[in-house]
Design an enzyme around this catalytic site. Structure first.
Site, PDB file in Angstrom:
ATOM      1  N   CYS A 104       0.887  -1.161   0.000  1.00 55.98           N
ATOM      2  CA  CYS A 104       0.000   0.000   0.000  1.00 55.98           C
ATOM      3  C   CYS A 104       0.922   1.207   0.000  1.00 55.98           C
ATOM      4  O   CYS A 104       1.551   1.497   1.015  1.00 55.98           O
ATOM      5  CB  CYS A 104      -0.921   0.031   1.220  1.00 55.98           C
ATOM      6  SG  CYS A 104      -1.875   1.567   1.251  1.00 55.98           S
ATOM      7  N   CYS A 107      -0.566   4.142   2.476  1.00 54.13           N
ATOM      8  CA  CYS A 107      -0.578   3.989   3.933  1.00 54.13           C
ATOM      9  C   CYS A 107      -0.334   2.523   4.269  1.00 54.13           C
ATOM     10  O   CYS A 107       0.803   2.059   4.167  1.00 54.13           O
ATOM     11  CB  CYS A 107      -1.872   4.508   4.532  1.00 54.13           C
ATOM     12  SG  CYS A 107      -3.365   4.008   3.652  1.00 54.13           S
ATOM     13  N   SER A 108      -1.350   1.786   4.671  1.00 56.55           N
ATOM     14  CA  SER A 108      -1.107   0.398   5.079  1.00 56.55           C
ATOM     15  C   SER A 108      -2.328  -0.471   4.836  1.00 56.55           C
ATOM     16  O   SER A 108      -2.602  -1.380   5.612  1.00 56.55           O
ATOM     17  CB  SER A 108      -0.713   0.355   6.555  1.00 56.55           C
ATOM     18  OG  SER A 108      -1.735   0.947   7.334  1.00 56.55           O
ATOM     19  N   CYS A 109      -3.080  -0.220   3.781  1.00 57.76           N
ATOM     20  CA  CYS A 109      -4.276  -1.017   3.493  1.00 57.76           C
ATOM     21  C   CYS A 109      -3.876  -2.491   3.342  1.00 57.76           C
ATOM     22  O   CYS A 109      -2.876  -2.805   2.695  1.00 57.76           O
ATOM     23  CB  CYS A 109      -4.958  -0.517   2.230  1.00 57.76           C
ATOM     24  SG  CYS A 109      -5.521   1.191   2.398  1.00 57.76           S
TER      25      CYS A 109
END
Ligand code: FE
Length: 214
Positions: A104, A107-109
């Protein structure tokens, strides 16, 4: 998190998160006990064992595999995994000539419903940048070396779409049960940052190798 931690020991992100949570709780917008339950659920109930079962089922059941590749959200839900951050799941099947890697960049999906909470490295700016710029190098950093003629496709997770990598089934596992196969499938392999292997001398007994859960 301990309530006795000093603010100075928190990172900027932790401090901001703490401040935001405090305000939301003070204003009665969220219940801290509910937050604790959600975190506990994704830390202990949900985890890579769910994704591993999906992968192993796809390896052993062609109809399920086709369904998974066509509509991963529905296929995964049929095995009991539904919920937050997994509403629009896409399964990516690796082959000997095509490897999939998930990141991602924003961000951190991450597909929580099948993998639990993301590992720290997945959220690091270093991984997010290198996975795009130099995926083969990012894999090598993790000790994963692919044949030179294996292409690498990088997929950028978003808030709308989460990806589950279906690794190549290791040779020599014909006839294995879903349970035994699932024990071989690591979290990192389902992100594309690992390959599924097994130590021949330990298989296929009931004492299948199993990556330590982190
Ligand atoms: Fe994200």
């Amino acid at each position: 998190m301990s309530e006795h931690e000093h603010a100075s020991s928190l990172s900027q992100m932790e401090a901001r998160t703490r401040a935001l949570e405090t305000l939301l709780v003070e204003r009665g917008l969220v219940d801290p006990h509910v937050l604790d339950k959600i975190v506990d659920y994704y830390e202990h109930e949900v985890g890579p064992h769910r994704g591993a079962r999906v992968v192993a089922t796809a390896w052993t059941d062609d109809a399920f595999r086709e369904w998974l590749l066509r509509d991963a959200t529905a296929a995964v839900a049929s095995l009991g995994s539904t919920g937050r951050q997994g509403e629009h799941l896409v399964a990516l099947e690796c082959t000997p000539t095509l490897h999939h890697l998930v990141v991602c960049t924003l961000c951190s999906c991450y597909p929580w419903t099948v993998l639990g909470l993301p590992p720290v490295w997945y959220k690091s700016p270093a991984y997010r940048a290198k996975a795009v710029r130099d995926p083969r190098g990012a894999l090598a950093d993790a000790g994963v070396r692919l044949p030179a003629d294996t292409a690498i496709q990088v997929w950028d997770s978003t808030a709308e779409i989460r990806y589950l990598v279906v690794p190549v089934r290791p040779a020599g596992t014909d006839g294995w049960s879903v349970e035994d196969l699932a024990a071989l499938v690591t979290r990192d392999a389902m992100i594309g940052m690992g390959l599924v292997t097994f130590a021949r001398q330990t298989a296929p007994t009931r004492q299948t190798p199993n990556e330590a859960r982190t």
